[in-house]
Design a protein around this motif. Structure first.
Motif, mmCIF file in Angstrom:
data_model
loop_
_atom_site.group_PDB
_atom_site.id
_atom_site.type_symbol
_atom_site.label_atom_id
_atom_site.label_comp_id
_atom_site.label_asym_id
_atom_site.label_seq_id
_atom_site.Cartn_x
_atom_site.Cartn_y
_atom_site.Cartn_z
ATOM 1 N N ASP A 70 2.591 -7.532 -40.351
ATOM 2 C CA ASP A 70 2.504 -7.697 -41.690
ATOM 3 C C ASP A 70 0.719 -8.124 -41.816
ATOM 4 O O ASP A 70 0.517 -8.274 -43.021
ATOM 5 C CB ASP A 70 3.092 -9.142 -42.196
ATOM 6 N N GLY A 71 0.209 -8.365 -40.808
ATOM 7 C CA GLY A 71 -1.292 -8.571 -40.954
ATOM 8 C C GLY A 71 -1.540 -10.122 -41.247
ATOM 9 O O GLY A 71 -0.332 -10.760 -41.322
ATOM 10 N N LEU A 72 -2.703 -10.551 -41.329
ATOM 11 C CA LEU A 72 -2.985 -11.920 -41.291
ATOM 12 C C LEU A 72 -2.656 -12.471 -42.997
ATOM 13 O O LEU A 72 -3.546 -11.957 -43.747
ATOM 14 C CB LEU A 72 -4.451 -12.269 -40.895
ATOM 15 N N ILE A 73 -1.783 -13.107 -43.152
ATOM 16 C CA ILE A 73 -1.364 -13.443 -44.707
ATOM 17 C C ILE A 73 -2.369 -14.465 -44.965
ATOM 18 O O ILE A 73 -2.826 -14.493 -46.208
ATOM 19 C CB ILE A 73 0.008 -13.746 -44.827
ATOM 20 N N GLN A 74 -2.438 -15.403 -44.429
ATOM 21 C CA GLN A 74 -3.401 -16.768 -44.681
ATOM 22 C C GLN A 74 -4.465 -16.748 -43.563
ATOM 23 O O GLN A 74 -4.416 -16.972 -42.240
ATOM 24 C CB GLN A 74 -2.656 -17.959 -44.570
ATOM 25 N N PRO A 75 -5.893 -16.872 -44.122
ATOM 26 C CA PRO A 75 -6.993 -16.893 -43.230
ATOM 27 C C PRO A 75 -7.060 -18.271 -42.481
ATOM 28 O O PRO A 75 -6.565 -19.269 -42.863
ATOM 29 C CB PRO A 75 -8.344 -16.840 -44.158
ATOM 30 N N ILE A 76 -7.830 -18.353 -41.275
ATOM 31 C CA ILE A 76 -8.029 -19.249 -40.858
ATOM 32 C C ILE A 76 -9.071 -19.972 -41.308
ATOM 33 O O ILE A 76 -9.681 -19.359 -42.110
ATOM 34 C CB ILE A 76 -8.142 -19.169 -39.198
ATOM 35 N N GLU A 77 -9.397 -21.205 -41.045
ATOM 36 C CA GLU A 77 -10.496 -22.096 -41.664
ATOM 37 C C GLU A 77 -11.298 -22.665 -40.167
ATOM 38 O O GLU A 77 -10.958 -23.034 -39.331
ATOM 39 C CB GLU A 77 -10.069 -23.136 -42.468
ATOM 40 N N VAL A 78 -12.709 -22.299 -40.520
ATOM 41 C CA VAL A 78 -13.294 -22.666 -39.492
ATOM 42 C C VAL A 78 -14.751 -23.451 -40.100
ATOM 43 O O VAL A 78 -15.017 -23.377 -41.379
ATOM 44 C CB VAL A 78 -14.055 -21.382 -38.644
ATOM 45 N N ILE A 79 -15.432 -24.269 -39.357
ATOM 46 C CA ILE A 79 -16.806 -24.658 -39.748
ATOM 47 C C ILE A 79 -17.873 -23.743 -38.791
ATOM 48 O O ILE A 79 -17.735 -23.437 -37.832
ATOM 49 C CB ILE A 79 -17.043 -26.158 -39.517
ATOM 50 N N GLN A 80 -19.148 -23.634 -39.622
ATOM 51 C CA GLN A 80 -20.199 -22.897 -38.930
ATOM 52 C C GLN A 80 -20.889 -23.677 -37.874
ATOM 53 O O GLN A 80 -21.757 -24.944 -38.510
ATOM 54 C CB GLN A 80 -21.088 -22.180 -40.016
ATOM 55 N N LEU A 81 -20.951 -23.601 -36.654
ATOM 56 C CA LEU A 81 -21.760 -24.419 -35.885
ATOM 57 C C LEU A 81 -23.064 -23.952 -35.459
ATOM 58 O O LEU A 81 -23.960 -24.754 -35.340
ATOM 59 C CB LEU A 81 -21.219 -24.554 -34.274
ATOM 60 N N GLY A 82 -23.308 -22.933 -35.572
ATOM 61 C CA GLY A 82 -24.752 -22.283 -35.560
ATOM 62 C C GLY A 82 -24.673 -20.838 -35.881
ATOM 63 O O GLY A 82 -23.575 -20.349 -36.309
ATOM 64 N N ARG A 83 -25.685 -20.136 -35.385
ATOM 65 C CA ARG A 83 -25.758 -18.598 -35.638
ATOM 66 C C ARG A 83 -24.696 -17.978 -34.873
ATOM 67 O O ARG A 83 -24.573 -18.164 -33.437
ATOM 68 C CB ARG A 83 -27.091 -17.967 -35.063
ATOM 69 N N ASN A 84 -23.628 -17.290 -35.539
ATOM 70 C CA ASN A 84 -22.538 -16.537 -35.001
ATOM 71 C C ASN A 84 -21.703 -17.692 -33.860
ATOM 72 O O ASN A 84 -20.876 -17.108 -32.983
ATOM 73 C CB ASN A 84 -22.966 -15.358 -34.057
ATOM 74 N N ARG A 85 -21.578 -18.800 -34.357
ATOM 75 C CA ARG A 85 -20.709 -19.787 -33.661
ATOM 76 C C ARG A 85 -19.855 -20.583 -34.651
ATOM 77 O O ARG A 85 -20.555 -20.976 -35.599
ATOM 78 C CB ARG A 85 -21.614 -20.636 -32.838
ATOM 79 N N TYR A 86 -18.291 -20.471 -34.416
ATOM 80 C CA TYR A 86 -17.675 -21.195 -35.227
ATOM 81 C C TYR A 86 -16.810 -21.946 -34.732
ATOM 82 O O TYR A 86 -16.371 -21.558 -33.562
ATOM 83 C CB TYR A 86 -16.971 -19.847 -36.103
ATOM 84 N N GLN A 87 -16.126 -22.972 -35.129
ATOM 85 C CA GLN A 87 -15.055 -24.002 -34.553
ATOM 86 C C GLN A 87 -13.875 -23.976 -35.508
ATOM 87 O O GLN A 87 -14.110 -24.308 -36.855
ATOM 88 C CB GLN A 87 -15.644 -25.069 -34.153
ATOM 89 N N ILE A 88 -12.679 -23.813 -35.030
ATOM 90 C CA ILE A 88 -11.627 -23.921 -35.973
ATOM 91 C C ILE A 88 -11.353 -25.111 -36.534
ATOM 92 O O ILE A 88 -11.380 -26.286 -35.812
ATOM 93 C CB ILE A 88 -10.310 -23.447 -35.075
ATOM 94 N N VAL A 89 -10.912 -25.501 -37.680
ATOM 95 C CA VAL A 89 -10.506 -26.581 -38.507
ATOM 96 C C VAL A 89 -8.782 -26.248 -38.393
ATOM 97 O O VAL A 89 -7.893 -27.150 -38.226
ATOM 98 C CB VAL A 89 -11.134 -26.642 -39.752
ATOM 99 N N HIS A 90 -8.498 -25.013 -38.910
ATOM 100 C CA HIS A 90 -6.958 -24.921 -39.188
ATOM 101 C C HIS A 90 -6.864 -23.358 -38.607
ATOM 102 O O HIS A 90 -7.680 -22.563 -38.962
ATOM 103 C CB HIS A 90 -6.653 -24.905 -40.678
ATOM 104 N N GLY A 91 -5.798 -23.249 -38.073
ATOM 105 C CA GLY A 91 -5.076 -21.853 -37.658
ATOM 106 C C GLY A 91 -5.519 -21.294 -36.244
ATOM 107 O O GLY A 91 -5.918 -20.219 -36.061
#
Length: 328
Positions: A70-91
């Motif tokens: 079905d694909g990804l219905i609901q996107p995950i949520e992240v915060i940007q830590l730096g250039r091309n670096r992200y950390q998950i908040v939800h998902g």
């Protein structure tokens, strides 16, 4: 197959006067500082402080199958830590499932700012609670950590005043949207032996199942858990009967209690119980009256010595009885 969930609405909403703390946490009043992007899966990292610690392999495989179909219905949520670096908040489960599928990119709501520690942790707790993704031990540990974070937040906010109020479990319950009774039930799990907690995390036991362990010693809890979960010789109903038999003071041995339950000799005779209760009550009343009638005013020193020795014997027996009752 995982149930489809609606897309996230990033439209800003006005906060009404009656908005609750939890409503405010999930409102989109900060949507202007976030946007939806397709970002590399390899650029994302998990949050090591999030409340969820157990990820079931079979459940992840099922979720991966759902994403593939079905694909990804609901996107995950992240915060940007730096250039091309992200950390998950939800998902995190969706991210892990995407990794299993070998996806190179995943849709994510990217926030340009981080939440404060308490708000971020509450958001993670509430999301997992609403999705029922947390086992009860993780929930209990999460509540304990949230209490510490709230205490730190309170101290930091009032550090200049040198006065701050101690965070209570009632504060935690209000912040997370739990009843105080439910918070108490969950935090008691952290007092159980590690093997019992492990069974809860694995899904073999629930918090409700372990309530019968209360008021048993750690050794009794381990033995009863082994008989119930490891050896599988007791049903849940039989486990309760064993615990009740021990709590009544019939025995301190789990093995003896199990034998009594299996033989059917653990049944409590209510009539006999009432007779014992009445007999004990009469004995205590008679003892009190007898002590009131004792007088040392007219006794000689020798007679006083004899009376003192008799009373000390009575006191010894009372101390022994009190100690026995206190340990049950």
């Amino acid at each position: 197959m995982a149930r489809k969930r609606p897309l996230v609405d990033l439209t800003p909403t006005r906060k009404t006067r009656n908005t609750t703390d939890l409503d405010a946490l999930f409102s989109a009043d900060s949507a202007e500082k976030s946007h939806l992007l397709s970002i590399p899966v390899s650029a994302i990292e998990a949050d090591p402080t999030q409340p969820r610690t157990v990820f079931d392999d079979q459940s992840l495989q099922e979720l991966a199958g759902s994403l593939k179909q079905d694909g990804l219905i609901q996107p995950i949520e992240v915060i940007q830590l730096g250039r091309n670096r992200y950390q998950i908040v939800h998902g995190e489960r969706r991210w892990r499932a995407a990794k299993l599928l070998g996806w190179e990119k995943i849709s994510a709501i990217v926030r340009k700012f981080d939440y404060d520690k308490v708000t971020k942790f509450v958001r993670q707790m509430v999301e997992n609670i609403q999705r029922e993704d947390l086992n009860d031990v993780d929930r209990a540990a999460g509540l304990l950590r949230l209490k510490d974070l709230m205490q730190g937040e309170s101290q930091a906010a009032n550090d200049s005043k040198k006065t701050w109020r101690k965070t209570t479990w009632a504060d935690v319950a209000d912040r997370i949207g739990y009843s105080r009774q439910r918070v108490s039930q969950l935090t008691k799990l952290l007092q159980l032996p590690e093997e019992v907690q492990a069974s809860i995390m694995q899904g073999s036991l629930s918090e409700r199942d372990t309530r019968i362990f209360h008021r048993l010693t750690a050794r009794q809890q381990r033995a009863l858990h082994r008989a119930r979960v490891v050896d599988g010789i007791l049903s849940q109903a039989e486990t309760k009967r064993v615990a009740d038999y021990i709590k009544r003071g019939a025995t301190q041995s789990v093995a003896v209690a199990i034998q009594a339950v299996q033989n059917g000799t653990d049944k409590f005779d209510k009539n006999r119980g009432e007779q014992i209760k009445e007999q004990n009550s009469r004995s205590v009343t008679q003892l009190g009256r007898s002590l009131e009638r004792i007088s040392a005013e007219t006794l000689s020193p020798a007679e006083q010595t004899i009376l003192l020795a008799d009373l000390q014997q009575v006191q010894t027996k009372l101390d022994q009885l009190i100690q026995t009752l206190s340990s049950n």
